[in-house]
Write a protein that holds these residues in place. Structure first.
Motif, short mmCIF file in Angstrom:
data_model
loop_
_atom_site.label_atom_id
_atom_site.label_comp_id
_atom_site.label_asym_id
_atom_site.label_seq_id
_atom_site.Cartn_x
_atom_site.Cartn_y
_atom_site.Cartn_z
N LEU A 1 0.83 -1.21 0.00
CA LEU A 1 0.00 0.00 0.00
C LEU A 1 0.87 1.26 0.00
O LEU A 1 0.57 2.23 -0.70
CB LEU A 1 -0.95 0.00 1.19
N TRP A 2 1.94 1.26 0.79
CA TRP A 2 2.85 2.41 0.79
C TRP A 2 3.47 2.60 -0.59
O TRP A 2 3.56 3.70 -1.09
CB TRP A 2 3.94 2.24 1.83
N ALA A 3 3.90 1.50 -1.20
CA ALA A 3 4.54 1.58 -2.51
C ALA A 3 3.55 2.02 -3.59
O ALA A 3 3.92 2.70 -4.54
CB ALA A 3 5.16 0.23 -2.88
N GLY A 4 2.28 1.62 -3.42
CA GLY A 4 1.25 1.96 -4.41
C GLY A 4 0.97 3.44 -4.49
O GLY A 4 0.64 3.98 -5.55
N GLY A 5 1.08 4.13 -3.38
CA GLY A 5 0.92 5.57 -3.36
C GLY A 5 -0.50 6.09 -3.47
O GLY A 5 -0.73 7.28 -3.31
N SER A 6 -1.46 5.26 -3.77
CA SER A 6 -2.85 5.69 -3.82
C SER A 6 -3.71 4.52 -3.35
O SER A 6 -3.22 3.40 -3.27
CB SER A 6 -3.23 6.11 -5.24
N PRO A 7 -4.98 4.77 -3.06
CA PRO A 7 -5.81 3.65 -2.62
C PRO A 7 -5.77 2.50 -3.62
O PRO A 7 -5.73 2.70 -4.83
CB PRO A 7 -7.21 4.27 -2.53
N MET A 8 -5.76 1.28 -3.07
CA MET A 8 -5.65 0.08 -3.91
C MET A 8 -6.79 -0.88 -3.61
O MET A 8 -7.20 -1.03 -2.46
CB MET A 8 -4.31 -0.63 -3.64
N SER A 9 -7.25 -1.53 -4.65
CA SER A 9 -8.25 -2.59 -4.49
C SER A 9 -7.54 -3.86 -4.01
O SER A 9 -6.32 -3.96 -4.06
CB SER A 9 -8.95 -2.86 -5.82
N VAL A 10 -8.32 -4.82 -3.58
CA VAL A 10 -7.76 -6.10 -3.16
C VAL A 10 -6.98 -6.71 -4.32
O VAL A 10 -5.86 -7.19 -4.14
CB VAL A 10 -8.86 -7.07 -2.66
N ARG A 11 -7.54 -6.68 -5.52
CA ARG A 11 -6.88 -7.26 -6.71
C ARG A 11 -5.53 -6.58 -6.94
O ARG A 11 -4.54 -7.25 -7.25
CB ARG A 11 -7.77 -7.11 -7.95
N GLU A 12 -5.45 -5.26 -6.78
CA GLU A 12 -4.19 -4.55 -6.99
C GLU A 12 -3.15 -4.95 -5.95
O GLU A 12 -1.97 -5.09 -6.26
CB GLU A 12 -4.42 -3.04 -6.97
N VAL A 13 -3.59 -5.17 -4.71
CA VAL A 13 -2.66 -5.63 -3.68
C VAL A 13 -2.17 -7.04 -4.00
O VAL A 13 -0.98 -7.34 -3.89
CB VAL A 13 -3.30 -5.55 -2.27
N VAL A 14 -3.08 -7.90 -4.44
CA VAL A 14 -2.69 -9.26 -4.83
C VAL A 14 -1.64 -9.19 -5.93
O VAL A 14 -0.62 -9.90 -5.88
CB VAL A 14 -3.92 -10.08 -5.30
N GLU A 15 -1.84 -8.35 -6.92
CA GLU A 15 -0.88 -8.21 -8.02
C GLU A 15 0.46 -7.66 -7.53
O GLU A 15 1.51 -8.07 -8.01
CB GLU A 15 -1.46 -7.32 -9.12
N ALA A 16 0.42 -6.75 -6.56
CA ALA A 16 1.66 -6.19 -6.00
C ALA A 16 2.45 -7.25 -5.25
O ALA A 16 3.67 -7.15 -5.12
CB ALA A 16 1.34 -5.01 -5.09
#
Length: 125
Positions: free
Chosen positions: A19-34
């Motif tokens: 989440l810190w690396a993403g820099g913006s709100p993330m969906s569950v799918r985006e976290v899974v991909e990260a």
């Protein structure tokens, strides 16, 4: 970040890092991909995010049909909390600070000097 965040398990720590690396709100799918290198299940990440929300590490917002998560504290604030905890745990904050400063690289030491010079000196009670 090195090591786990206090009160968080290894996967929770990795999710917060994502989440810190993403820099913006993330969906569950985006976290899974990260976290693709770890290959976590969608439901596992969803559960971890809800646990982090209960622990007040993240908040969520519904956009359309999806929940988006963002951390409630930034990395620097978390690092500062860890440093305070380490000083509290040291049993001798004075000596711990001396050893910490002694091991700082010169650039960080210059930053610390500049920061300290901007703080008015407090009188001892």
């Amino acid at each position: 970040m090195s090591g786990e965040a206090p009160g968080l398990g290894p996967l929770e720590t990795e999710v917060v890092e994502a989440l810190w690396a993403g820099g913006s709100p993330m969906s569950v799918r985006e976290v899974v991909e990260a976290l693709a290198a770890r290959d976590p299940a969608y439901t596992t990440v969803s559960t971890v995010l809800e646990n982090l929300r209960r622990k007040e590490w993240v908040e969520r917002e519904r956009i359309g049909r999806l929940w988006f998560y963002r951390p409630l504290r930034d990395r620097a604030s978390h690092a500062a909390d860890r440093m305070h905890g380490a000083l509290d745990d040291s049993g001798d904050a004075h000596t711990a600070l001396l050893r910490f400063v002694d091991r700082m690289d010169p650039q960080d030491l210059d930053v610390l000097r500049d920061l300290l010079s901007d703080i008015p000196r407090r009188e001892n009670p």
